[in-house]
Design an enzyme around this catalytic site. Structure first.
Site, mmCIF file in Angstrom:
data_model
loop_
_atom_site.group_PDB
_atom_site.id
_atom_site.type_symbol
_atom_site.label_atom_id
_atom_site.label_comp_id
_atom_site.label_asym_id
_atom_site.label_seq_id
_atom_site.Cartn_x
_atom_site.Cartn_y
_atom_site.Cartn_z
ATOM 1 N N CYS A 51 16.681 66.907 45.164
ATOM 2 C CA CYS A 51 17.368 68.056 45.747
ATOM 3 C C CYS A 51 17.954 67.605 47.083
ATOM 4 O O CYS A 51 17.735 66.482 47.522
ATOM 5 C CB CYS A 51 16.441 69.249 45.904
ATOM 6 S SG CYS A 51 14.965 68.931 46.884
ATOM 7 N N GLU A 103 9.856 63.151 50.781
ATOM 8 C CA GLU A 103 10.911 63.248 51.790
ATOM 9 C C GLU A 103 10.626 62.421 53.037
ATOM 10 O O GLU A 103 11.302 62.576 54.056
ATOM 11 C CB GLU A 103 11.145 64.718 52.165
ATOM 12 C CG GLU A 103 9.871 65.500 52.442
ATOM 13 C CD GLU A 103 10.082 67.011 52.416
ATOM 14 O OE1 GLU A 103 11.195 67.464 52.695
ATOM 15 O OE2 GLU A 103 9.109 67.718 52.122
ATOM 16 N N ASP A 130 15.936 65.109 54.223
ATOM 17 C CA ASP A 130 14.909 64.615 55.143
ATOM 18 C C ASP A 130 14.612 63.141 54.917
ATOM 19 O O ASP A 130 14.338 62.404 55.866
ATOM 20 C CB ASP A 130 13.618 65.438 54.996
ATOM 21 C CG ASP A 130 13.622 66.672 55.894
ATOM 22 O OD1 ASP A 130 14.384 66.677 56.876
ATOM 23 O OD2 ASP A 130 12.871 67.620 55.610
ATOM 24 N N HIS A 181 33.595 70.339 62.315
ATOM 25 C CA HIS A 181 32.605 71.099 61.550
ATOM 26 C C HIS A 181 33.263 72.165 60.690
ATOM 27 O O HIS A 181 32.760 72.504 59.612
ATOM 28 C CB HIS A 181 31.592 71.728 62.509
ATOM 29 C CG HIS A 181 30.540 70.762 62.960
ATOM 30 N ND1 HIS A 181 29.930 70.829 64.185
ATOM 31 C CD2 HIS A 181 29.992 69.701 62.334
ATOM 32 C CE1 HIS A 181 29.044 69.846 64.299
ATOM 33 N NE2 HIS A 181 29.067 69.162 63.187
#
Length: 577
Positions: free
Chosen positions: A504, A433, A457, A191
């Protein structure tokens, strides 16, 4: 001069002064306790405190690097809330009458050991995340300050050298002076590496013996692409580095030259390249001449910065100010998208086993009409000061959209009756989404002016893979062919009704995918500011007509890797021609 070799973490070249960060190990000893329940209560209290720390880091990461970076800390919060994991710890404390730190460390070692034995590099790396969460929790219990001391007092242009860095370490550092990262351990899928890539900070991992070979104050050259670093370089090494840096600077200058110009393809298709905004830092640093507008203004930050519901006047002032700074360019304001991974105490939201499928976004607003209408009134009033648009999130059926528009009309009537100025013809759009919105996009297009595809999403819901669940995260892939076909369907339905389409989310700025978005007829892309120049440059180098031929071939493929390979070839050609 001394040369060390590691693994490429994040690309790029950097030079600076080394700061060797010493281990901050905590002491864990086994003790017998008389009151096991006191130990358990201490753990529960520490979980709450650590969760608040992670929530602050999540918000900071979202401001600096976007939703994917913030998702790292959300994943840590989910580990912290794993009652099955902690029930085992509590059982050990009660059965063996041992102290909290020892019990946590025992369970940590057992679970991390399972992941460390896995063959998959990504899953193996998750052992590090388990270790990080448990060690940080123990530090909270012991009231140990694990601050890093990495600050301006050490100078500028600094290279962090450590055994390893946690995501929290990385996000806390002053990015204006952090120029490179070198770690002795850690993998290329860690990460911390993901954050470094997003921040554009060169990083090298797996450099054995780095802390013994490097001293604080040493000059260091970092070649992130090659996993190579040079300690105390001589004149020849410095000259070679300057040549390499000059090459990178020339390429960056090419990108930057496109930043303030419209993004127009070789055959005349214009694509607006907007930025995401909404938090106080991005508003303060907003430069309207370096983008085509704001494609996603996240209003949840306004609510997160308050201890109670923000008033209409407070919201109006923020929206009005942003509209004026935008100087006539579009400002798409997304209505409150709270719930799911974003929880606020004063809203008293229900605890849900799967909040991403629960009470969130438009679902919450349609029930709490007073909260929703307050926000809509503020946006309508701000619409007088610029090209403001309203966007409803998480729409899954026509009924939700019509109800939201009905409440919007009620807000207009109230403002008109009061004699308050507002924009009556404000454009209305929705986030697409979910698969439901994709399949219904032909009907939804009849009721809106624009779509904005929320790629994060949409990928998650289409692939049925929680992007924060380490075991299935490999399925969460922007190049999944079903996702690409879904986006094409939305674009086709939108075109039939004269509805503009934007994207987006992280996929909007992925330069491997940008040619596909152009081929599909996407009108607007919204991203973090650092990606605008590169995306605009790429758009200016491609032909929509040519990419449409590529689109047909890509969507006919069966394997995701084949898609990635072909798009990587196109990207390389466009960025290096």
């Amino acid at each position: 001069m001394n040369l060390l070799q590691g693994l490429m973490g994040a690309a790029g070249c950097a030079s600076g002064t080394a700061v060797v960060i010493e281990n901050r190990d905590i002491v864990i000893e086994k003790r017998l306790v008389k009151e096991p329940e006191t130990e358990i209560s201490g753990i529960q209290e520490a979980r709450k405190k650590y969760d608040l720390q992670l929530m602050e880091l999540e918000m900071k990461a979202e401001k600096e690097v976007g939703e994917d970076g913030a998702g790292i800390f959300l994943a840590y919060r989910e580990m912290l809330s794993d009652d099955v994991f902690f029930d085992k710890i509590f059982s050990q404390i009660r059965l063996e009458k041992v102290n909290a730190e020892y019990a946590i460390d025992q369970e940590r070692a057992e679970l991390a050991g399972i992941f460390e034995q896995m063959d998959d590099a990504y899953l193996k790396e998750r052992a590090t995340d388990i270790n990080n969460v448990c060690i940080e929790l123990i530090a909270v219990i012991q009231k140990v300050d694990r601050g890093m001391g990495f600050d301006r007092s050490r100078g500028s242009d600094l290279i962090a050298v450590a055994e390893d860095l946690t995501p929290a370490d990385t996000i806390k550092m002053d990015k204006s002076i952090l120029k490179g990262i070198i770690t002795e351990t850690g993998g290329v899928t860690s990460h911390t590496v993901i954050l470094a890539k997003t921040l554009g900070i060169p990083a090298i991992v797996g450099v054995k013996g780095a802390r013994s070979a490097i001293s604080t104050g040493d000059a260091v050259l970092v070649y992130g692409d090659e996993g190579k670093l040079v300690i105390c370089p001589g004149e020849a090494e410095k000259k070679e580095f300057e040549t390499r840096l000059d090459q990178e600077s020339r390429k960056k200058a090419l990108f930057d030259s496109a930043k303030s110009r419209p993004a127009v393809t070789l055959d005349g298709k214009t694509v607006r390249v907007n930025i995401n905004s909404g938090d106080s830092d991005s508003i303060a640093n907003f430069k309207c001449d370096e983008c085509d507008g704001v494609g996603l203004f996240r209003t949840e930050f306004i609510y997160m910065d308050h201890s109670d519901y923000p008033t209409e006047e407070e919201q109006f002032e923020i929206y009005r100010s942003m509209a004026q700074m935008n100087q006539g360019k579009e400002l798409i304001i997304r209505t409150l998208d709270i719930g799911g991974d974003k929880q606020l105490e004063y809203m008293d939201l229900p605890k849900e086993s799967n909040p991403f499928l629960g009470y969130r976004a438009i679902r919450l607003c349609l029930e709490r009409v007073d909260v929703f209408k307050t926000q809509l009134r503020a946006i309508l009033r701000a619409g007088v000061f610029g090209d403001v648009k309203i966007m409803f999130p998480m729409i899954v059926n026509l009924e939700e959209l019509l109800k939201a528009k009905e409440i919007l009309e009620e807000a207009k009537k109230e403002l008109k009756a009061e004699g308050t100025d507002f924009r009556a013809d404000i454009p209305v759009g929705i986030m697409v989404e979910t698969p439901a919105a994709v399949l219904l996009s032909d009907k939804l297009a009849e009721e809106v002016s624009f779509f904005s595809i929320g790629s994060n999403d949409l990928i998650q819901y289409t692939t049925a893979s929680d992007r924060m669940n380490e075991r299935v995260q490999s399925l969460y892939d922007s190049f999944n062919i079903s996702v690409l076909r879904s986006i094409r369907m939305v674009c086709e339905n939108a075109a039939r009704h004269g509805v503009a389409v934007g994207i987006c989310g992280e996929a909007a700025s992925d330069t491997k995918l940008v040619p596909l978005w152009v081929a599909m007829g996407v009108d607007e892309l919204s991203m973090v500011p650092s990606q605008v120049a590169k995306v605009k440059y790429m758009i200016g180098r491609l032909s929509k007509e040519e990419m449409q031929r590529e689109l047909a071939e890509v969507l006919a493929m069966g394997r995701i890797q084949d898609v990635k390979d072909r798009l990587a070839e196109i990207e390389s050609k466009l960025l290096n021609q």
